[in-house]
Scaffold this motif. Structure first.
Motif, PDB file in Angstrom:
ATOM      1  N   GLN A   1      -2.480  26.432   0.178  1.00 20.74           N
ATOM      2  CA  GLN A   1      -1.573  25.570  -0.581  1.00 20.74           C
ATOM      3  C   GLN A   1      -2.189  25.159  -1.916  1.00 20.74           C
ATOM      4  O   GLN A   1      -1.509  25.120  -2.944  1.00 20.74           O
ATOM      5  N   ARG A   2      -3.482  24.884  -1.914  1.00 22.08           N
ATOM      6  CA  ARG A   2      -4.150  24.506  -3.165  1.00 22.08           C
ATOM      7  C   ARG A   2      -4.151  25.658  -4.154  1.00 22.08           C
ATOM      8  O   ARG A   2      -3.979  25.456  -5.362  1.00 22.08           O
ATOM      9  N   ARG A   3      -4.364  26.880  -3.651  1.00 21.93           N
ATOM     10  CA  ARG A   3      -4.362  28.016  -4.570  1.00 21.93           C
ATOM     11  C   ARG A   3      -2.976  28.250  -5.153  1.00 21.93           C
ATOM     12  O   ARG A   3      -2.830  28.626  -6.316  1.00 21.93           O
ATOM     13  N   ARG A   4      -1.933  28.046  -4.361  1.00 21.90           N
ATOM     14  CA  ARG A   4      -0.577  28.173  -4.906  1.00 21.90           C
ATOM     15  C   ARG A   4      -0.328  27.111  -5.968  1.00 21.90           C
ATOM     16  O   ARG A   4       0.316  27.373  -6.989  1.00 21.90           O
ATOM     17  N   LEU A   5      -0.856  25.900  -5.754  1.00 22.07           N
ATOM     18  CA  LEU A   5      -0.736  24.850  -6.763  1.00 22.07           C
ATOM     19  C   LEU A   5      -1.501  25.239  -8.028  1.00 22.07           C
ATOM     20  O   LEU A   5      -1.016  25.029  -9.147  1.00 22.07           O
TER      21      LEU A   5
ATOM     22  N   GLN B   1      -3.272  36.233   5.942  1.00 25.63           N
ATOM     23  CA  GLN B   1      -1.867  35.860   5.782  1.00 25.63           C
ATOM     24  C   GLN B   1      -1.657  35.073   4.495  1.00 25.63           C
ATOM     25  O   GLN B   1      -0.698  35.316   3.746  1.00 25.63           O
ATOM     26  N   ASN B   2      -2.549  34.105   4.221  1.00 28.16           N
ATOM     27  CA  ASN B   2      -2.413  33.318   2.999  1.00 28.16           C
ATOM     28  C   ASN B   2      -2.666  34.167   1.760  1.00 28.16           C
ATOM     29  O   ASN B   2      -2.052  33.949   0.711  1.00 28.16           O
ATOM     30  N   ARG B   3      -3.599  35.124   1.856  1.00 37.46           N
ATOM     31  CA  ARG B   3      -3.823  36.036   0.732  1.00 37.46           C
ATOM     32  C   ARG B   3      -2.553  36.820   0.425  1.00 37.46           C
ATOM     33  O   ARG B   3      -2.141  36.925  -0.737  1.00 37.46           O
ATOM     34  N   ALA B   4      -1.947  37.386   1.454  1.00 35.97           N
ATOM     35  CA  ALA B   4      -0.733  38.174   1.254  1.00 35.97           C
ATOM     36  C   ALA B   4       0.388  37.313   0.691  1.00 35.97           C
ATOM     37  O   ALA B   4       1.140  37.738  -0.205  1.00 35.97           O
ATOM     38  N   ASN B   5       0.498  36.085   1.189  1.00 34.68           N
ATOM     39  CA  ASN B   5       1.532  35.172   0.720  1.00 34.68           C
ATOM     40  C   ASN B   5       1.341  34.825  -0.750  1.00 34.68           C
ATOM     41  O   ASN B   5       2.292  34.833  -1.544  1.00 34.68           O
ATOM     42  N   LEU B   6       0.093  34.528  -1.132  1.00 32.66           N
ATOM     43  CA  LEU B   6      -0.200  34.186  -2.517  1.00 32.66           C
ATOM     44  C   LEU B   6       0.137  35.344  -3.448  1.00 32.66           C
ATOM     45  O   LEU B   6       0.771  35.161  -4.501  1.00 32.66           O
TER      46      LEU B   6
END
Length: 309
Positions: A137-141, A166-171
């Motif tokens: 979430q912080r990286r998306r911010l 999963q978060n890498r793929a999402n970002l």
């Protein structure tokens, strides 16, 4: 979009960057790879005006990084390795503060922030403090803050380090969608070779402060690494001489392994030659090269191992 010539940066007796020349056209997605200490982040910091080069020159988004740093900063987005938002601030406040810094009027800021909140899936997080967010979430911010002024050029310094798959793929899904929508140029450094291999149109490999390779991932792998082939045979010594164009050939037990230019073609030719010689091959495999194989070919050491160190 970026034109750098003979950039150097010295920190006392340490020559961090030793004459990097780089040209990046509008709309490209370029990955800069190299081991820790290779000069990647120092180069990024010079191109984003955070530090001045010792020598050489660079124009970014049409402006000189030394003579016109303010004009460069107005036109670029930068997501560094650390989190850019204040831990005790709310997500929505950080985004509006960033918009104000770049001179967006309140109405335009509300529209832009709302668009980014939706695009980067931050809607449920806007009232939270940054300290309450997960790593992803912080990286998306951070990405949202880097894009709030709609830059045409975005620098991403290891944007997905520390995130789970999963978060890498999402970002990356969010980043690539925004890139397509706004025709952005993206320059990124990453330790994840699969990211560079699958998404970057060009790969620049840096080692000891110098560019040692610059091409598409496919071209680098084809030209500098080649395929690896492996055969299992009861007479491996007899088979080894039949592998066409083999380099780095080894025989271990009943297995013959070698590097070749075209794996499938080499397997077909070896099978034909073995049949004519009366040799029986019980197994044959081809392995496509990776960017780590390219780095190994160029430097004699593994990029994965160097980055882990």
């Amino acid at each position: 979009m970026i034109k750098a010539k003979d950039l150097t940066k010295d920190f006392g007796a340490v020559h961090a960057v030793r004459g990097i020349t780089l040209d990046i056209a509008p709309g490209e997605l370029v990955a800069v790879l190299g081991p820790n200490g290779a000069g990647k982040t120092t180069t990024m910091r010079m191109l984003t005006t955070l530090i001045a080069p010792t020598s050489g020159s660079a124009e970014v988004a049409g402006h000189d990084v030394v003579r016109s740093p303010g004009e460069v900063r107005r036109r670029i987005g930068y997501v560094g390795q650390g989190n850019g938002a204040g831990h005790q601030h709310r997500v929505i406040d950080e985004l509006h503060s960033q918009a104000a810094i770049y001179g967006l009027e309140r109405g335009a800021a509300r529209t832009r922030v709302g668009s980014l909140v939706e695009a980067l899936d931050l809607g449920d997080l806007v009232k939270r403090k940054v300290s309450e967010l997960s790593g992803g979430q912080r990286r998306r911010l951070d990405v949202a803050m880097g894009l709030v002024h709609t830059p045409k050029l975005l620098f991403l310094d290891e944007p997905s380090t520390g995130l789970d798959p999963q978060n890498r793929a999402n970002l990356w899904e969010h980043i690539l969608r925004l890139r397509a929508e706004h025709d952005m140029t993206i320059v990124l450094t990453t330790h994840y070779l699969d990211e560079a291999d699958s998404m970057a149109e060009r790969v620049v490999i840096v080692d000891h402060g110098e560019v040692i390779a610059d091409d598409t991932a496919a071209a680098l792998k084809r030209r500098l690494a080649g395929d690896r082939v492996s055969f299992t045979c009861a007479s491996p010594a007899d088979l080894a001489v039949l592998v066409p164009g083999a380099t780095d050939l080894s025989v271990t037990g009943n297995t013959v392994a070698a590097r070749v230019t075209d794996g499938p073609a080499a397997i077909a030719e070896t099978l034909r030659a073995a049949f004519e010689k009366g040799l029986t091959i019980t197994a044959a495999e081809t392995f496509r090269p990776t960017l780590d194989d390219v780095f190994l070919s160029l430097t004699g050491r593994s990029l994965r191992e160097e980055n882990t160190k």
